[in-house]
Write a protein that holds these residues in place. Structure first.
Motif, mmCIF file in Angstrom:
data_model
loop_
_atom_site.group_PDB
_atom_site.id
_atom_site.type_symbol
_atom_site.label_atom_id
_atom_site.label_comp_id
_atom_site.label_asym_id
_atom_site.label_seq_id
_atom_site.Cartn_x
_atom_site.Cartn_y
_atom_site.Cartn_z
ATOM 1 N N LEU A 124 -4.822 -1.202 8.584
ATOM 2 C CA LEU A 124 -4.445 0.120 8.062
ATOM 3 C C LEU A 124 -2.945 0.395 8.161
ATOM 4 C CD1 LEU A 124 -7.230 2.774 8.802
ATOM 5 C CD2 LEU A 124 -6.427 1.887 6.608
ATOM 6 N N PRO A 125 -2.285 -0.025 9.253
ATOM 7 C CA PRO A 125 -0.833 0.184 9.304
ATOM 8 C C PRO A 125 -0.083 -0.473 8.139
ATOM 9 C CG PRO A 125 -1.650 -0.328 11.487
ATOM 10 C CD PRO A 125 -2.803 -0.510 10.550
ATOM 11 N N VAL A 126 -0.601 -1.595 7.649
ATOM 12 C CA VAL A 126 0.047 -2.245 6.501
ATOM 13 C C VAL A 126 -0.108 -1.367 5.260
ATOM 14 C CG1 VAL A 126 0.034 -4.273 4.985
ATOM 15 C CG2 VAL A 126 -0.381 -4.547 7.429
ATOM 16 N N VAL A 127 -1.302 -0.783 5.118
ATOM 17 C CA VAL A 127 -1.534 0.119 3.980
ATOM 18 C C VAL A 127 -0.567 1.305 4.084
ATOM 19 C CG1 VAL A 127 -3.225 1.588 2.818
ATOM 20 C CG2 VAL A 127 -3.955 -0.584 3.834
ATOM 21 N N GLU A 128 -0.419 1.800 5.316
ATOM 22 C CA GLU A 128 0.510 2.938 5.507
ATOM 23 C C GLU A 128 1.949 2.538 5.169
ATOM 24 O OE1 GLU A 128 -0.508 3.995 9.509
ATOM 25 O OE2 GLU A 128 -2.445 4.787 8.815
ATOM 26 N N TYR A 129 2.312 1.322 5.544
ATOM 27 C CA TYR A 129 3.665 0.839 5.253
ATOM 28 C C TYR A 129 3.936 0.902 3.748
ATOM 29 C CZ TYR A 129 7.361 -2.631 4.458
ATOM 30 O OH TYR A 129 8.489 -3.275 4.026
ATOM 31 N N TYR A 130 3.001 0.391 2.971
ATOM 32 C CA TYR A 130 3.198 0.411 1.515
ATOM 33 C C TYR A 130 3.020 1.816 0.941
ATOM 34 C CZ TYR A 130 3.548 -4.652 1.421
ATOM 35 O OH TYR A 130 3.972 -5.944 1.610
ATOM 36 N N GLY A 131 2.185 2.621 1.634
ATOM 37 C CA GLY A 131 2.007 4.010 1.206
ATOM 38 C C GLY A 131 3.333 4.756 1.265
ATOM 39 N N ALA A 132 4.104 4.499 2.314
ATOM 40 C CA ALA A 132 5.393 5.175 2.474
ATOM 41 C C ALA A 132 6.356 4.763 1.364
ATOM 42 C CB ALA A 132 5.979 4.830 3.845
ATOM 43 N N LYS A 133 6.116 3.597 0.782
ATOM 44 C CA LYS A 133 6.976 3.140 -0.328
ATOM 45 C C LYS A 133 6.409 3.556 -1.682
ATOM 46 C CE LYS A 133 9.065 -1.042 1.350
ATOM 47 N NZ LYS A 133 9.501 -2.275 0.762
ATOM 48 N N GLY A 134 5.334 4.307 -1.647
ATOM 49 C CA GLY A 134 4.712 4.779 -2.897
ATOM 50 C C GLY A 134 4.011 3.672 -3.670
ATOM 51 N N ARG A 135 3.565 2.640 -2.956
ATOM 52 C CA ARG A 135 3.006 1.476 -3.666
ATOM 53 C C ARG A 135 1.497 1.351 -3.535
ATOM 54 N NH1 ARG A 135 6.495 -2.922 -5.754
ATOM 55 N NH2 ARG A 135 8.521 -1.947 -5.734
ATOM 56 N N VAL A 136 0.853 2.339 -2.912
ATOM 57 C CA VAL A 136 -0.593 2.189 -2.708
ATOM 58 C C VAL A 136 -1.378 2.917 -3.799
ATOM 59 C CG1 VAL A 136 -2.523 2.730 -1.166
ATOM 60 C CG2 VAL A 136 -0.380 1.866 -0.224
ATOM 61 N N ARG A 137 -2.360 2.217 -4.364
ATOM 62 C CA ARG A 137 -3.292 2.833 -5.322
ATOM 63 C C ARG A 137 -4.658 2.870 -4.634
ATOM 64 N NH1 ARG A 137 1.095 2.974 -6.691
ATOM 65 N NH2 ARG A 137 2.141 2.177 -8.535
ATOM 66 N N LYS A 138 -5.048 4.083 -4.264
ATOM 67 C CA LYS A 138 -6.261 4.238 -3.459
ATOM 68 C C LYS A 138 -7.488 4.364 -4.354
ATOM 69 C CE LYS A 138 -5.754 6.998 0.256
ATOM 70 N NZ LYS A 138 -5.841 8.252 1.031
ATOM 71 N N ILE A 139 -8.554 3.663 -3.949
ATOM 72 C CA ILE A 139 -9.792 3.669 -4.735
ATOM 73 C C ILE A 139 -10.928 4.184 -3.871
ATOM 74 C CG2 ILE A 139 -11.456 2.180 -5.937
ATOM 75 C CD1 ILE A 139 -8.869 1.862 -7.277
ATOM 76 N N ASP A 140 -11.747 5.073 -4.407
ATOM 77 C CA ASP A 140 -12.974 5.466 -3.709
ATOM 78 C C ASP A 140 -14.002 4.367 -3.946
ATOM 79 O OD1 ASP A 140 -15.307 6.442 -2.772
ATOM 80 O OD2 ASP A 140 -15.288 8.314 -3.926
ATOM 81 N N ALA A 141 -14.161 3.507 -2.934
ATOM 82 C CA ALA A 141 -14.985 2.313 -3.108
ATOM 83 C C ALA A 141 -16.429 2.517 -2.679
ATOM 84 C CB ALA A 141 -14.365 1.155 -2.325
ATOM 85 N N GLY A 142 -16.771 3.747 -2.351
ATOM 86 C CA GLY A 142 -18.145 4.033 -1.912
ATOM 87 C C GLY A 142 -19.110 4.200 -3.078
ATOM 88 N N LYS A 143 -18.556 4.231 -4.290
ATOM 89 C CA LYS A 143 -19.397 4.448 -5.478
ATOM 90 C C LYS A 143 -20.005 3.129 -5.967
ATOM 91 C CE LYS A 143 -16.421 8.146 -7.184
ATOM 92 N NZ LYS A 143 -15.333 8.371 -8.147
#
Ligand SMILES: Nc1ncnc2c1ncn2[C@@H]1O[C@H](COP(=O)(O)OP(=O)(O)O)[C@@H](O)[C@H]1O
Ligand SMILES: Nc1ccn([C@H]2C[C@H](O)[C@@H](COP(=O)(O)OP(=O)(O)O)O2)c(=O)n1
Length: 387
Positions: free
Chosen positions: A281-300
């Motif tokens: 998760l920290p890696v996701v946060e790292y890229y999130g801070a750079k505006g590079r994360v595309r989040k998907i609701d994968a529960g569907k």
């Protein structure tokens, strides 16, 4: 598509017979038939078909430095790209190459000598040591969130190559490499294998691939993975696709996965969840801070998840496509209904049926039709600006 695609020889025969095609092409064409068990056939588009030195040269030179393409084997996108590159070096601008593409995909050529290929522009986001420019998307999410499942869909629709870090590591164990036992023990414990090993496997896979667009699945799984990859490859991901899913749902999926994986047992699954929360998760946060994360609701359900994924990839594919122009050739691509769907100039792999017309508008395409799974759009002549 596989067996539904006609062979090159049958396409060539069709080319010879079709009056309608001639009209569409507006030029005299003659298929140069040979008995050689090789080569995509060349057709001279010049009105004066007596002047065909290049055709004859080509037809007689089947064992030359140009790769042969067996006549009865539909040509793959990778083979086509290679063939075109070789043709590029031979001043064959009056040739028409009848080609059947038998797999969805993209056509790409290396930069060298291709004045129309714009890979050097700033949007290219990375390189490998062999100077190949690549586009990389990292795919992250908890174990069982559906990364592999959706990657398979993206490969089919958008022509990426899927590299699963987990699969590469499991293949390494199977290959009997010296690291095999260490990797196996770490996976059994739900731990993350040292980056040096994983990065090397990923780098090798990218270098060996004909493609230049990669989905890297299950990587980087920790900060060490991320830093090592960046240092070794100098590649920044285009974006990070992040699959968000509840542990409950992921656990249910993993316990039903049935792939005989040693780590899909409840003890290891729990350990993997913990590692995911603490290290990935920290890696996701790292890229999130750079505006590079595309989040998907994968529960569907799978199809619904893919709708979201598709919406993310469509714009990026548009961009990448512009870098895959092949402009130095006169090409004819014939579909399975005997229509010549491309003549001359630039060939693009398109994303899907919906995208092809949009692409056509954008670059003033003269002809734009579909070749079953592969959609091909073209400008009539080389040198059109993409605008
Ligand atoms: N959206 C979904 N809904 C239900 N089951 C799914 C979904 N996506 C994937 N699965 C199933 O869950 C299991 C884990 O999916 P997988 O793609 O292997 O996950 P990951 O690569 O993230 O570990 C597989 O058996 C897959 O068929
Ligand atoms: N970057 C990576 C990716 C996977 N691994 C190892 C550790 C992981 O628990 C296993 C399995 O990963 P994989 O991505 O195949 O599967 P899950 O997403 O956990 O279902 O591989 C690793 O050490 N480093």
């Amino acid at each position: 598509m596989g067996s539904e695609v006609p062979s090159l020889s049958s396409v060539c025969a069709i080319l010879n017979q079709e009056e309608t095609r001639k009209k569409a092409m507006g030029v005299e064409c003659k298929t140069i038939s040979t008995n050689f068990e090789s080569n995509a056939l060349m057709v001279d588009r010049k009105k004066d078909i007596n002047k065909q030195p290049k055709v004859n040269k080509m037809a007689n030179n089947v064992t030359s430095d140009i790769d042969s393409v067996p006549l009865d084997t539909p040509i793959s996108v990778g083979q086509l790209a290679k063939l075109l590159q070789q043709l590029n070096q031979r001043d064959l601008d009056h040739m028409i190459v009848p080609i059947v593409l038998n797999e969805p995909g993209w056509l790409s050529l290396p930069d060298e000598g291709n004045q129309f290929n714009h890979h050097n522009e700033q949007e290219a986001n990375g390189s490998l040591s062999n100077k190949k420019k690549v586009t990389v998307v990292f795919v992250l999410g908890g174990p069982g969130s559906g990364k592999g499942t959706q990657c398979a869909n993206v490969v089919q629709h958008f022509g990426f190559t899927h590299l699963s870090a987990g699969d590469l590591l499991r293949a390494e164990i199977k290959s009997g490499s010296e690291n095999g036992t260490m990797i196996q023990n770490m996976i059994k414990e739900g731990k993350i294998v040292p980056s040096e090993v994983t990065v090397k496997l990923l780098q090798r896979a990218m270098q060996e691939s004909d493609n230049d667009k990669f989905l890297i699945d299950g990587f980087p799984r920790n900060e060490e993975n991320r830093a090592a990859f960046e240092k070794v490859t100098e590649i920044e991901p285009e974006f990070v696709l992040f699959f968000e899913c509840s542990e409950e749902e992921m656990e249910r999926r993993l316990l039903n996965r049935n792939q005989g994986r040693e780590d899909d047992n409840i003890d290891t699954i729990r350990k993997r969840f913990k590692v995911f929360l603490e290290s990935s998760l920290p890696v996701v946060e790292y890229y999130g801070a750079k505006g590079r994360v595309r989040k998907i609701d994968a529960g569907k359900p799978i199809e619904e998840v893919f709708e979201t994924v598709k919406a993310i990839f469509t714009p990026i594919s548009e961009k990448v496509k512009c870098y895959l122009r092949i402009s130095l050739f006169v090409i004819s691509i014939v579909d399975t209904h005997r229509h010549t769907i491309v003549k001359g100039g630039t060939v693009f792999g398109c994303v899907d049926a919906a995208t092809a017309p949009a692409m056509a508008n954008r670059i003033s395409i003269k002809m734009c039709r579909m070749l079953q799974n592969l959609q091909v759009a073209t400008t009539e002549a080389a040198g059109h600006n993409l605008g």
